[in-house]
Design an enzyme around this catalytic site. Structure first.
Site, PDB file in Angstrom:
ATOM      1  N   LYS A 257       0.840  -1.212   0.000  1.00 36.11           N
ATOM      2  CA  LYS A 257       0.000   0.000   0.000  1.00 36.11           C
ATOM      3  C   LYS A 257       0.869   1.254   0.000  1.00 36.11           C
ATOM      4  O   LYS A 257       0.651   2.188  -0.774  1.00 36.11           O
ATOM      5  CB  LYS A 257      -0.942  -0.010   1.215  1.00 36.11           C
ATOM      6  CG  LYS A 257      -2.054  -1.044   1.085  1.00 36.11           C
ATOM      7  CD  LYS A 257      -2.782  -1.300   2.399  1.00 36.11           C
ATOM      8  CE  LYS A 257      -3.774  -2.436   2.222  1.00 36.11           C
ATOM      9  NZ  LYS A 257      -4.401  -2.860   3.472  1.00 36.11           N
TER      10      LYS A 257
ATOM     11  N   GLN B   9      -4.425  -1.275   9.722  1.00 37.96           N
ATOM     12  CA  GLN B   9      -4.397  -2.614   9.133  1.00 37.96           C
ATOM     13  C   GLN B   9      -5.019  -3.635  10.090  1.00 37.96           C
ATOM     14  O   GLN B   9      -4.630  -3.724  11.248  1.00 37.96           O
ATOM     15  CB  GLN B   9      -2.946  -3.001   8.802  1.00 37.96           C
ATOM     16  CG  GLN B   9      -2.792  -4.337   8.104  1.00 37.96           C
ATOM     17  CD  GLN B   9      -3.367  -4.338   6.687  1.00 37.96           C
ATOM     18  OE1 GLN B   9      -3.270  -3.363   5.972  1.00 37.96           O
ATOM     19  NE2 GLN B   9      -3.986  -5.446   6.308  1.00 37.96           N
TER      20      GLN B   9
ATOM     21  N   ASP C 223     -10.582   3.299   4.422  1.00 32.74           N
ATOM     22  CA  ASP C 223     -11.069   1.922   4.275  1.00 32.74           C
ATOM     23  C   ASP C 223     -12.601   1.876   4.287  1.00 32.74           C
ATOM     24  O   ASP C 223     -13.191   0.833   4.024  1.00 32.74           O
ATOM     25  CB  ASP C 223     -10.558   1.076   5.454  1.00 32.74           C
ATOM     26  CG  ASP C 223      -9.505   0.072   5.020  1.00 32.74           C
ATOM     27  OD1 ASP C 223      -9.352  -0.134   3.807  1.00 32.74           O
ATOM     28  OD2 ASP C 223      -8.855  -0.507   5.912  1.00 32.74           O
TER      29      ASP C 223
END
Ligand SMILES: NC(=O)c1ccc[n+]([C@@H]2O[C@H](COP(=O)([O-])OP(=O)(O)OC[C@H]3O[C@@H](n4cnc5c(N)ncnc54)[C@H](OP(=O)(O)O)[C@@H]3O)[C@@H](O)[C@H]2O)c1
Length: 293
Positions: free
Chosen positions: A55, A99, A124
């Protein structure tokens, strides 16, 4: 069954991901700042380490700034929440991704961490506020993998309006938000899961069948209506190989099929970066995350 000449049309993700990244770069050029993505990782789980590295690297590759906060596995909930609160308040931070999952044995509550995150930086799309916006058809940051599935279907001009979509898998990360997105595009959506009775019959109703389970080969040809579009979200490691949820034989029944690897997986990171740009655009120009889907 169809003959080999009639094998499903492959729907690769690379061209779609490139188009999404191009869009992110175009939008970025109109901003007064370089968007800055912060990725927070707890512990050293090899898969998480690798995902976070990908990422951050891809972000830099398209011209975004990125910072990784690698915290030790024994990090406490209060400490993590304090970091997320600090990043949420910092004007120089445009997108924050925590994460998941947290390391095994960790007592960190995911919900408390997400509650500390400014929804406008939640790239997200997992905070309660963004879930609410999604189900209310309001502009907001959308979860990346479902957004990627929609980009892929749009790119290949798969009609959605009035079509039957069956999603196997009802996770908060993939199945449920994808249901909301397909519903907003006027598909008739069924969410199937581990307790669904007569799964094959339910799946056969689909014009668009999405597998988001995490079990190699769970979707077999008898579950697919001839000519259906099949989207394989699954990522499974079998004998050192990455395979999806859809058995290879499905290619002889489906009309179109996404490959694994090389399909939806490529879209997830692309949408994360697009979300970072949309978040920076909202924070600097006051424009709501456009309903780009
Ligand atoms: N391509 C990407 O970028 C990307 C991103 C995220 C995830 N993934 C992959 O997508 C897959 C799903 O991820 P996830 O996070 O959604 O997984 P998850 O949270 O484990 O959810 C799996 C879902 O599958 C359902 N399920 C399990 N066994 C089933 C069965 N035998 N029949 C029907 N449904 C069954 C579960 O039902 P219940 O709810 O009843 O338990 C659950 O809803 C995984 O392979 C993951 O690696 C890929």
């Amino acid at each position: 069954m169809a003959s080999p000449q009639e094998a499903a049309r492959p729907l690769p993700g690379d061209v779609v991901a490139n188009a999404v990244l191009l869009r992110a770069q175009e939008l970025m050029r109109l901003l007064p700042v370089t968007p800055h993505l912060h990725v927070v990782r707890v512990g050293e789980d090899p898969a998480s380490v690798s995902y976070v590295k990908t990422k951050a690297n891809r972000a830099r590759k398209i011209g975004l700034e990125s910072t990784v906060h690698a915290l030790p596995a024994e990090t406490g909930e209060d400490e993590l929440v304090a970091l997320v609160e600090r990043l949420s308040l910092d004007d120089a931070v445009h997108g924050v991704l925590v994460q998941l999952p947290f390391p095994e044995g960790s007592h960190i509550r995911k919900d408390r961490v997400l509650a500390a995150l400014n929804p406008d930086k939640d790239v997200d799309g997992l905070t309660h506020v963004n879930i609410g916006r999604l189900w209310s058809d309001e502009p907001g940051l959308r979860p990346c993998t479902p957004a990627g599935v929609l980009s892929l279907l749009d790119h290949y001009e798969v009609p959605l309006k009035g079509r039957r979509a069956v999603i196997i898998g009802r996770s908060n990360l993939v199945g449920k938000p994808l249901a909301a997105l397909l519903l907003s595009r006027h598909a008739t959506v069924t969410l199937a899961h581990s307790r669904t009775r007569e799964l094959a019959a339910v799946a056969r109703e689909a014009d668009i069948l999405v597998a988001a389970v995490g079990r190699a080969g769970i979707v077999t040809p008898d579950m697919v209506r001839p000519g259906a579009v099949v989207v394989d979200v699954g990522i499974n490691r079998v004998d050192g190989q990455v395979v999806g949820d859809v058995a290879p034989e499905v290619a002889s029944v489906a009309g179109a099929l996404t490959p694994v690897p090389g399909g939806v997986g490529l879209l997830t990171v692309a949408h994360l970066l697009l979300n970072t740009v949309l978040a920076a655009r909202q924070q600097t120009l006051g424009l709501p995350p456009s309903d780009n889907l």
